[in-house]
Design a protein around this motif. Structure first.
Motif, mmCIF file in Angstrom:
data_model
loop_
_atom_site.group_PDB
_atom_site.id
_atom_site.type_symbol
_atom_site.label_atom_id
_atom_site.label_comp_id
_atom_site.label_asym_id
_atom_site.label_seq_id
_atom_site.Cartn_x
_atom_site.Cartn_y
_atom_site.Cartn_z
ATOM 1 N N VAL A 159 0.875 -1.164 0.000
ATOM 2 C CA VAL A 159 0.000 0.000 0.000
ATOM 3 C C VAL A 159 0.914 1.215 0.000
ATOM 4 N N LEU A 160 0.782 2.055 -1.017
ATOM 5 C CA LEU A 160 1.592 3.260 -1.102
ATOM 6 C C LEU A 160 0.959 4.356 -0.259
ATOM 7 N N THR A 161 1.753 5.012 0.567
ATOM 8 C CA THR A 161 1.277 6.132 1.370
ATOM 9 C C THR A 161 2.197 7.322 1.121
ATOM 10 N N GLU A 162 1.813 8.460 1.643
ATOM 11 C CA GLU A 162 2.645 9.647 1.454
ATOM 12 C C GLU A 162 3.922 9.581 2.279
ATOM 13 N N THR A 163 3.971 8.726 3.292
ATOM 14 C CA THR A 163 5.172 8.615 4.126
ATOM 15 C C THR A 163 6.030 7.415 3.772
ATOM 16 N N ILE A 189 -3.212 -7.170 6.635
ATOM 17 C CA ILE A 189 -2.519 -6.944 7.904
ATOM 18 C C ILE A 189 -1.112 -6.441 7.598
ATOM 19 N N SER A 190 -0.796 -5.269 8.108
ATOM 20 C CA SER A 190 0.504 -4.668 7.846
ATOM 21 C C SER A 190 1.586 -5.429 8.595
ATOM 22 N N TYR A 191 2.657 -5.827 7.873
ATOM 23 C CA TYR A 191 3.743 -6.535 8.538
ATOM 24 C C TYR A 191 5.076 -5.799 8.418
ATOM 25 N N ARG A 192 5.185 -4.804 7.548
ATOM 26 C CA ARG A 192 6.418 -4.038 7.444
ATOM 27 C C ARG A 192 6.103 -2.700 6.813
ATOM 28 N N PHE A 193 6.758 -1.675 7.319
ATOM 29 C CA PHE A 193 6.607 -0.337 6.751
ATOM 30 C C PHE A 193 7.976 0.156 6.326
ATOM 31 N N VAL A 194 8.084 0.600 5.079
ATOM 32 C CA VAL A 194 9.342 1.123 4.544
ATOM 33 C C VAL A 194 9.125 2.611 4.257
ATOM 34 N N PRO A 195 9.694 3.497 5.085
ATOM 35 C CA PRO A 195 9.549 4.930 4.807
ATOM 36 C C PRO A 195 10.331 5.324 3.551
ATOM 37 N N MET A 240 10.657 -2.026 -9.237
ATOM 38 C CA MET A 240 11.490 -2.781 -8.315
ATOM 39 C C MET A 240 12.056 -1.784 -7.304
ATOM 40 N N VAL A 241 11.689 -1.976 -6.057
ATOM 41 C CA VAL A 241 12.087 -1.088 -4.974
ATOM 42 C C VAL A 241 13.198 -1.772 -4.191
ATOM 43 N N THR A 242 14.316 -1.075 -4.011
ATOM 44 C CA THR A 242 15.436 -1.589 -3.226
ATOM 45 C C THR A 242 15.599 -0.713 -2.001
ATOM 46 N N THR A 243 15.623 -1.330 -0.829
ATOM 47 C CA THR A 243 15.802 -0.575 0.412
ATOM 48 C C THR A 243 17.289 -0.292 0.639
ATOM 49 N N PRO A 298 12.519 7.650 2.967
ATOM 50 C CA PRO A 298 13.971 7.840 3.115
ATOM 51 C C PRO A 298 14.758 6.528 3.173
ATOM 52 N N GLU A 299 14.102 5.413 3.496
ATOM 53 C CA GLU A 299 14.766 4.109 3.537
ATOM 54 C C GLU A 299 14.847 3.441 2.171
ATOM 55 N N VAL A 300 14.242 4.028 1.162
ATOM 56 C CA VAL A 300 14.259 3.471 -0.187
ATOM 57 C C VAL A 300 15.502 3.991 -0.898
ATOM 58 N N ARG A 301 16.342 3.080 -1.357
ATOM 59 C CA ARG A 301 17.574 3.455 -2.045
ATOM 60 C C ARG A 301 17.347 3.664 -3.540
ATOM 61 N N ASP A 302 16.532 2.802 -4.156
ATOM 62 C CA ASP A 302 16.412 2.823 -5.598
ATOM 63 C C ASP A 302 15.035 2.331 -6.011
ATOM 64 N N VAL A 303 14.442 2.992 -7.004
ATOM 65 C CA VAL A 303 13.185 2.543 -7.604
ATOM 66 C C VAL A 303 13.381 2.548 -9.113
ATOM 67 N N MET A 304 13.152 1.396 -9.744
ATOM 68 C CA MET A 304 13.285 1.326 -11.197
ATOM 69 C C MET A 304 12.124 0.539 -11.782
ATOM 70 N N ARG A 305 11.760 0.914 -13.008
ATOM 71 C CA ARG A 305 10.688 0.207 -13.708
ATOM 72 C C ARG A 305 11.339 -0.758 -14.689
#
Length: 183
Positions: free
Chosen positions: A63-67, A76-82, A105-108, A84-91
């Motif tokens: 689920v994408l949120t503004e934070t 049921i939420s099991y992990r939240f990645v803010p 593809m999201v890399t933390t 600033p913790e995302v290093r790289d996003v590529m399509r």
């Protein structure tokens, strides 16, 4: 704890209701199999295990949120990645279980960034390391292959994360500006 505004969330899929349908059918099959013989019950158990694996994959969605990105399983939420913790996003093309679909593809910050080859997939020499990180949750994928929902998902990520670090679709369009006519 601050709760985010639900209007600014973008659940990407919620098929949590689907888990009940196969189990109703499997329950009926088990009842009929138990009446017939024990061998039919064993076949039913094996069948149910093979059916359970894809259901588990469907129930896991972000689920994408503004934070940040809230990762959920059956709602049921099991992990939240803010963000600033995302290093790289590529399509790129989906690297894991359904090849051919475009995904983000999201890399933390804990993961390594693996750039795709000219076909849009992780090079074979790096796949094993990538899959280890993917299983550990250091990188994950968000489906953006839908014609209507795909651009909305990419726009939402770019709004809160920033521009994509790598976009295979844009690279491919530069190489082949006019698509071939096959028929």
């Amino acid at each position: 704890m601050k709760h985010t505004d639900k209007k600014n969330e973008m659940p990407l899929r919620d098929y949590s209701w689907i888990i009940f349908l196969p189990f109703v059918a499997l329950g009926w099959m088990a009842f009929k199999a138990a009446l017939e013989n024990a061998a039919a019950l064993i076949v039913w158990l094996v069948y149910s295990l093979f059916l359970l694996f894809p259901i588990l994959l469907i129930l896991r969605y972000p689920v994408l949120t503004e934070t940040g990105i809230r990762r959920t399983f059956a709602g049921i939420s099991y992990r939240f990645v803010p963000w600033p913790e995302v290093r790289d996003v590529m399509r790129v093309y989906n690297q894991a279980y359904t090849h051919g679909m475009m995904t983000l593809m999201v890399t933390t910050t804990q993961g390594h960034v693996y750039r795709p080859d000219e076909k849009g997939y992780i090079p074979p020499a790096q796949r094993r390391a990538f899959f280890r990180e993917w299983i550990a949750g250091k990188s994950f994928m968000i489906d953006c292959s839908g014609k209507k929902s795909g651009p909305k998902i990419v726009a939402y990520v770019e709004k809160y994360y920033g521009p994509l670090d790598y976009d295979f679709v844009a690279e491919r369009e530069k190489q082949h500006p006019t698509p071939k006519k096959w028929w």
